[in-house]
Motif scaffolding. Sequence first.
Motif, PDB file in Angstrom:
ATOM      1  N   SER A  32       0.917  -1.211   0.073  1.00 29.05           N
ATOM      2  CA  SER A  32      -0.262  -0.094  -0.036  1.00 29.05           C
ATOM      3  C   SER A  32       0.749   1.385   0.094  1.00 29.05           C
ATOM      4  CB  SER A  32      -0.855  -0.063   1.337  1.00 29.05           C
ATOM      5  OG  SER A  32      -1.992  -0.759   1.177  1.00 29.05           O
ATOM      6  N   ALA A  36       0.554   4.111  -2.882  1.00 28.12           N
ATOM      7  CA  ALA A  36       0.214   5.496  -2.564  1.00 28.12           C
ATOM      8  C   ALA A  36       1.509   6.150  -2.972  1.00 28.12           C
ATOM      9  CB  ALA A  36      -0.199   5.513  -1.065  1.00 28.12           C
ATOM     10  N   VAL A 225      -3.296   1.990   8.839  1.00 28.78           N
ATOM     11  CA  VAL A 225      -4.187   2.740   7.627  1.00 28.78           C
ATOM     12  C   VAL A 225      -3.691   2.123   6.341  1.00 28.78           C
ATOM     13  CG1 VAL A 225      -4.646   4.789   6.697  1.00 28.78           C
ATOM     14  CG2 VAL A 225      -4.673   4.761   8.932  1.00 28.78           C
ATOM     15  N   MET A 226      -2.756   1.610   6.167  1.00 24.49           N
ATOM     16  CA  MET A 226      -2.053   1.348   4.571  1.00 24.49           C
ATOM     17  C   MET A 226      -2.654  -0.184   4.834  1.00 24.49           C
ATOM     18  SD  MET A 226      -0.880   3.496   2.858  1.00 24.49           S
ATOM     19  CE  MET A 226       0.243   4.876   2.459  1.00 24.49           C
ATOM     20  N   ARG A 229      -6.174  -0.057   3.783  1.00 23.86           N
ATOM     21  CA  ARG A 229      -6.283   0.310   2.471  1.00 23.86           C
ATOM     22  C   ARG A 229      -6.285  -0.938   1.488  1.00 23.86           C
ATOM     23  NH1 ARG A 229      -3.482   6.156   1.047  1.00 23.86           N
ATOM     24  NH2 ARG A 229      -4.028   5.380  -0.830  1.00 23.86           N
ATOM     25  N   HIS A 230      -5.117  -1.526   1.789  1.00 24.84           N
ATOM     26  CA  HIS A 230      -4.597  -2.758   1.224  1.00 24.84           C
ATOM     27  C   HIS A 230      -6.024  -3.642   0.887  1.00 24.84           C
ATOM     28  CE1 HIS A 230      -2.462  -6.432   0.262  1.00 24.84           C
ATOM     29  NE2 HIS A 230      -1.867  -5.485  -0.633  1.00 24.84           N
ATOM     30  N   GLU A 231      -7.023  -3.849   1.844  1.00 26.15           N
ATOM     31  CA  GLU A 231      -8.062  -4.694   1.769  1.00 26.15           C
ATOM     32  C   GLU A 231      -8.860  -4.234   0.387  1.00 26.15           C
ATOM     33  OE1 GLU A 231     -10.472  -4.906   5.114  1.00 26.15           O
ATOM     34  OE2 GLU A 231      -8.776  -4.979   6.453  1.00 26.15           O
ATOM     35  N   HIS A 232      -8.681  -2.864   0.025  1.00 29.36           N
ATOM     36  CA  HIS A 232      -9.842  -2.322  -0.975  1.00 29.36           C
ATOM     37  C   HIS A 232      -9.039  -2.182  -2.389  1.00 29.36           C
ATOM     38  CE1 HIS A 232     -12.991  -2.217   2.092  1.00 29.36           C
ATOM     39  NE2 HIS A 232     -11.826  -1.614   2.835  1.00 29.36           N
ATOM     40  N   ALA A 233      -7.550  -2.339  -2.485  1.00 25.45           N
ATOM     41  CA  ALA A 233      -6.985  -2.360  -3.578  1.00 25.45           C
ATOM     42  C   ALA A 233      -7.577  -3.032  -4.761  1.00 25.45           C
ATOM     43  CB  ALA A 233      -5.650  -2.628  -3.334  1.00 25.45           C
TER      44      ALA A 233
END
Length: 240
Positions: A32, A36, A225-226, A229-233
Motif C-alpha cells: 500500500s 500510494a 491505515v495502509m 487500504r490494502h483490503e480495497h486495492a
Amino acid sequence: MALALQPFLAAVQVADSAFPCGRYTLSHGLESFVQAGEVTVRSDVRGLLSLLTGQLEHGIATSDGVALAWAHRAVSAATGPGRFDERLALDADLRLTSVKLAREAREASARTGRGVLGTVVGSFAGPALTAYARLVDRGAAPGNGAVVTGILAAELAVPLQHAVATELYTFAAGWLNAAVRLGVADHRMAQAVLHRCKPVTERSARRASRTGLDDMSSSTPLVDVMGMRHEHAALRLFMS
C-alpha cells in the motif's frame, strides 16, 4: 564448554524463507505504501530503513515479540518439567489478535500460525505444540504465528531472546523480500538495510523479552491505515 548447535540450527530452520508457513505472501502493508507513492524506486537505504525499523520497534516487537516471549515461557522450565501452561499461551494468543487492528494483519497472522502447525505437527512438534494445535483446530485459539512459533522454539530449546530475535529478523527479511518483489529495492539494497537494522532488532528483542503481557501494544497508525487500504486495492500482489 561446547556450544549447543541444535537450538541454533532450529532457529535458522524456522527463519528460513523456504519454511512453508506462507510468509512470502505478505508485505505487511508495504504494498500500500508503494501504491500510494510513499515508497518508490527512488527510495534509498535510509528511507527504507526508517520505515522498517519504525514498524519493528513500535509494532512487531511490542506485539508479536511480546506474545512470542510469553508463549515461550508457557513451555519453559519455570512452569515445571514436562508441563505446559496452556492458559498463558492462550492469553498471549488472544491479546495478540486484539492489538492487530487491520483485518488482513489478523488473518495473515493466524494463517501463518496454521502454516507452521501444518508443517511441524506430526513431524517434529513436541507435546505442548501438538496439544495447542488441537485448540486451534477447535477454534478455541486464534493460533497466531508468533504464539505458535514461541511454543515451538521453547520445545526445540531455542533460548527466549534468540527466539524473539528470530521472529523479528524473519519479519524484516520478509518485508525486504516484498520490497524487492515490488521493485522498490534491489537485492543489494535489501541486504544493506537488513544489516543496518540489526541493532534495532537486537534492542527490540531484548525489550520484548522483558515486557509484561499486560503491556503488549502496537503503535503504528500509518501502517494500520495502509493495511486497511490494502483490503480495497483493485490490484494486489500480496495478501497483506
